[in-house]
Write a protein that holds these residues in place. Structure first.
Motif, mmCIF file in Angstrom:
data_model
loop_
_atom_site.group_PDB
_atom_site.id
_atom_site.type_symbol
_atom_site.label_atom_id
_atom_site.label_comp_id
_atom_site.label_asym_id
_atom_site.label_seq_id
_atom_site.Cartn_x
_atom_site.Cartn_y
_atom_site.Cartn_z
ATOM 1 N N ASP A 1 0.835 -1.205 0.000
ATOM 2 C CA ASP A 1 0.000 0.000 0.000
ATOM 3 C C ASP A 1 0.867 1.251 0.000
ATOM 4 O O ASP A 1 0.529 2.258 -0.635
ATOM 5 C CB ASP A 1 -0.907 0.015 1.229
ATOM 6 C CG ASP A 1 -1.916 -1.122 1.204
ATOM 7 O OD1 ASP A 1 -2.468 -1.386 0.130
ATOM 8 O OD2 ASP A 1 -2.147 -1.731 2.247
ATOM 9 N N PHE A 2 1.977 1.172 0.722
ATOM 10 C CA PHE A 2 2.920 2.288 0.768
ATOM 11 C C PHE A 2 3.449 2.580 -0.633
ATOM 12 O O PHE A 2 3.493 3.729 -1.079
ATOM 13 C CB PHE A 2 4.060 1.935 1.718
ATOM 14 C CG PHE A 2 5.152 2.971 1.803
ATOM 15 C CD1 PHE A 2 5.022 4.068 2.646
ATOM 16 C CD2 PHE A 2 6.317 2.843 1.064
ATOM 17 C CE1 PHE A 2 6.026 5.028 2.743
ATOM 18 C CE2 PHE A 2 7.328 3.795 1.150
ATOM 19 C CZ PHE A 2 7.180 4.887 1.991
ATOM 20 N N TYR A 3 3.821 1.525 -1.352
ATOM 21 C CA TYR A 3 4.312 1.685 -2.722
ATOM 22 C C TYR A 3 3.219 2.223 -3.641
ATOM 23 O O TYR A 3 3.476 3.075 -4.494
ATOM 24 C CB TYR A 3 4.817 0.344 -3.260
ATOM 25 C CG TYR A 3 6.294 0.133 -3.048
ATOM 26 C CD1 TYR A 3 7.220 0.886 -3.739
ATOM 27 C CD2 TYR A 3 6.758 -0.835 -2.154
ATOM 28 C CE1 TYR A 3 8.580 0.699 -3.562
ATOM 29 C CE2 TYR A 3 8.114 -1.030 -1.967
ATOM 30 C CZ TYR A 3 9.024 -0.270 -2.674
ATOM 31 O OH TYR A 3 10.363 -0.456 -2.484
ATOM 32 N N ALA A 4 2.003 1.705 -3.456
ATOM 33 C CA ALA A 4 0.900 2.152 -4.310
ATOM 34 C C ALA A 4 0.642 3.640 -4.126
ATOM 35 O O ALA A 4 0.316 4.357 -5.075
ATOM 36 C CB ALA A 4 -0.357 1.353 -3.986
ATOM 37 N N LEU B 1 5.772 9.030 -6.916
ATOM 38 C CA LEU B 1 6.534 10.184 -6.428
ATOM 39 C C LEU B 1 7.982 9.826 -6.125
ATOM 40 O O LEU B 1 8.854 10.688 -6.173
ATOM 41 C CB LEU B 1 5.875 10.747 -5.154
ATOM 42 C CG LEU B 1 4.455 11.320 -5.295
ATOM 43 C CD1 LEU B 1 3.902 11.703 -3.921
ATOM 44 C CD2 LEU B 1 4.464 12.538 -6.213
ATOM 45 N N THR B 2 8.206 8.552 -5.804
ATOM 46 C CA THR B 2 9.542 8.151 -5.347
ATOM 47 C C THR B 2 10.229 7.185 -6.305
ATOM 48 O O THR B 2 11.262 6.617 -5.960
ATOM 49 C CB THR B 2 9.438 7.490 -3.958
ATOM 50 O OG1 THR B 2 8.579 6.337 -4.053
ATOM 51 C CG2 THR B 2 8.873 8.452 -2.926
ATOM 52 N N ARG B 3 9.672 7.001 -7.509
ATOM 53 C CA ARG B 3 10.213 5.999 -8.424
ATOM 54 C C ARG B 3 11.690 6.191 -8.720
ATOM 55 O O ARG B 3 12.469 5.229 -8.709
ATOM 56 C CB ARG B 3 9.399 6.017 -9.730
ATOM 57 C CG ARG B 3 9.921 5.087 -10.839
ATOM 58 C CD ARG B 3 10.163 3.685 -10.378
ATOM 59 N NE ARG B 3 9.019 3.083 -9.735
ATOM 60 C CZ ARG B 3 9.078 1.954 -9.050
ATOM 61 N NH1 ARG B 3 10.239 1.345 -8.883
ATOM 62 N NH2 ARG B 3 7.994 1.444 -8.497
ATOM 63 N N GLY C 1 -2.098 -7.664 -10.609
ATOM 64 C CA GLY C 1 -3.537 -7.490 -10.458
ATOM 65 C C GLY C 1 -4.148 -8.532 -9.538
ATOM 66 O O GLY C 1 -5.016 -8.218 -8.711
ATOM 67 N N ILE C 2 -3.699 -9.781 -9.653
ATOM 68 C CA ILE C 2 -4.203 -10.855 -8.798
ATOM 69 C C ILE C 2 -3.878 -10.565 -7.338
ATOM 70 O O ILE C 2 -4.730 -10.700 -6.443
ATOM 71 C CB ILE C 2 -3.593 -12.204 -9.216
ATOM 72 C CG1 ILE C 2 -4.078 -12.599 -10.607
ATOM 73 C CG2 ILE C 2 -3.969 -13.302 -8.203
ATOM 74 C CD1 ILE C 2 -3.335 -13.782 -11.190
ATOM 75 N N ILE C 3 -2.636 -10.151 -7.085
ATOM 76 C CA ILE C 3 -2.212 -9.856 -5.707
ATOM 77 C C ILE C 3 -3.014 -8.705 -5.127
ATOM 78 O O ILE C 3 -3.520 -8.780 -4.000
ATOM 79 C CB ILE C 3 -0.700 -9.538 -5.674
ATOM 80 C CG1 ILE C 3 0.121 -10.778 -6.027
ATOM 81 C CG2 ILE C 3 -0.297 -9.018 -4.292
ATOM 82 C CD1 ILE C 3 1.582 -10.510 -6.228
ATOM 83 N N ASN C 4 -3.156 -7.627 -5.891
ATOM 84 C CA ASN C 4 -3.887 -6.454 -5.391
ATOM 85 C C ASN C 4 -5.348 -6.781 -5.124
ATOM 86 O O ASN C 4 -5.922 -6.334 -4.119
ATOM 87 C CB ASN C 4 -3.769 -5.303 -6.385
ATOM 88 C CG ASN C 4 -2.388 -4.682 -6.404
ATOM 89 O OD1 ASN C 4 -1.639 -4.786 -5.440
ATOM 90 N ND2 ASN C 4 -2.040 -4.038 -7.503
#
Length: 205
Positions: free
Chosen positions: A110-113, A118-120, A167-170
């Motif tokens: 969720d943090f990455y999402a 912004l931090t890529r 997509g499956i994981i999310n």
């Protein structure tokens, strides 16, 4: 950036608690509203302990980026079977490593999402700094693509598989967070394995 955090033991139990709590706080709040007080409360630690490691909120946020990159890169480097030349097997191994980290740090994805775009550039530079060439190595080193169908664009194939698995994981994580169901890694791996079987039938000879 990495030298700022070299003194912090990423396997320390107290650091683990701080990181897990910080992922949750930053994921559930805008960056401006997230606070170290929230992290302290969530982690059940003293403010002094938090400030022993991090001087302010920004440094804690920066550490989360560093930490998430380093633990995953270490796992990839140490736990991938680099002698296996099958790209689907390698991607499955990478998937399991990622799921193991999600189980340990439920709010990391969720943090990455929330902050990934912004931090890529920071994440990419840290990845290259910690383990130069790891991404290229993952998709090229010792791999044999001769069994892939002749008319398949390998780069596009990898992209399709990556986005499908993501997509499956999310979808699964969203389901578990909006219901009383717990995260069952075995169920998720089994679901992904059904897709790996499908990919092999579609893309391989």
């Amino acid at each position: 950036m990495n030298k700022r955090f070299e003194h912090i033991d990423i396997n320390n139990e107290k650091v683990y608690r701080i990181v897990n709590s910080a992922f949750k706080v930053f994921s559930n709040n805008d960056l401006e509203k997230a606070s170290t007080n929230m992290v302290v409360t969530q982690a059940g630690i003293s403010r002094g302990l938090l400030y022993h490691y991090f001087k302010d909120k920004q440094e804690l946020f920066d550490f989360l980026l560093y930490f998430s990159v380093k633990v995953i890169m270490i796992d990839l480097k140490e736990n991938i079977n680099w002698e296996d030349s099958d790209i689907l097997n390698r991607m499955r191994q990478g998937l399991i490593i990622k799921l193991q980290e999600i189980k340990r740090f439920p709010y990391m994805i969720d943090f990455y999402a929330k902050y990934g775009k912004l931090t890529r550039s920071i994440i990419d530079s840290q990845t290259e700094e910690i383990f130069p060439g790891i991404r290229e190595k993952f998709y090229t080193y010792n791999l044999d693509f001769s069994q892939v169908k002749d008319d398949i664009d390998i780069e596009k194939m990898i992209s399709v598989i990556t986005f499908t698995l993501k997509g499956i994981i999310n979808e699964y994580l969203d389901m578990t967070r909006t219901s009383s169901e717990n995260f069952e890694m075995k169920l998720l791996v089994n679901k992904c394995d059904e897709y790996f079987e499908f990919f092999r039938k579609q893309f391989f000879k």
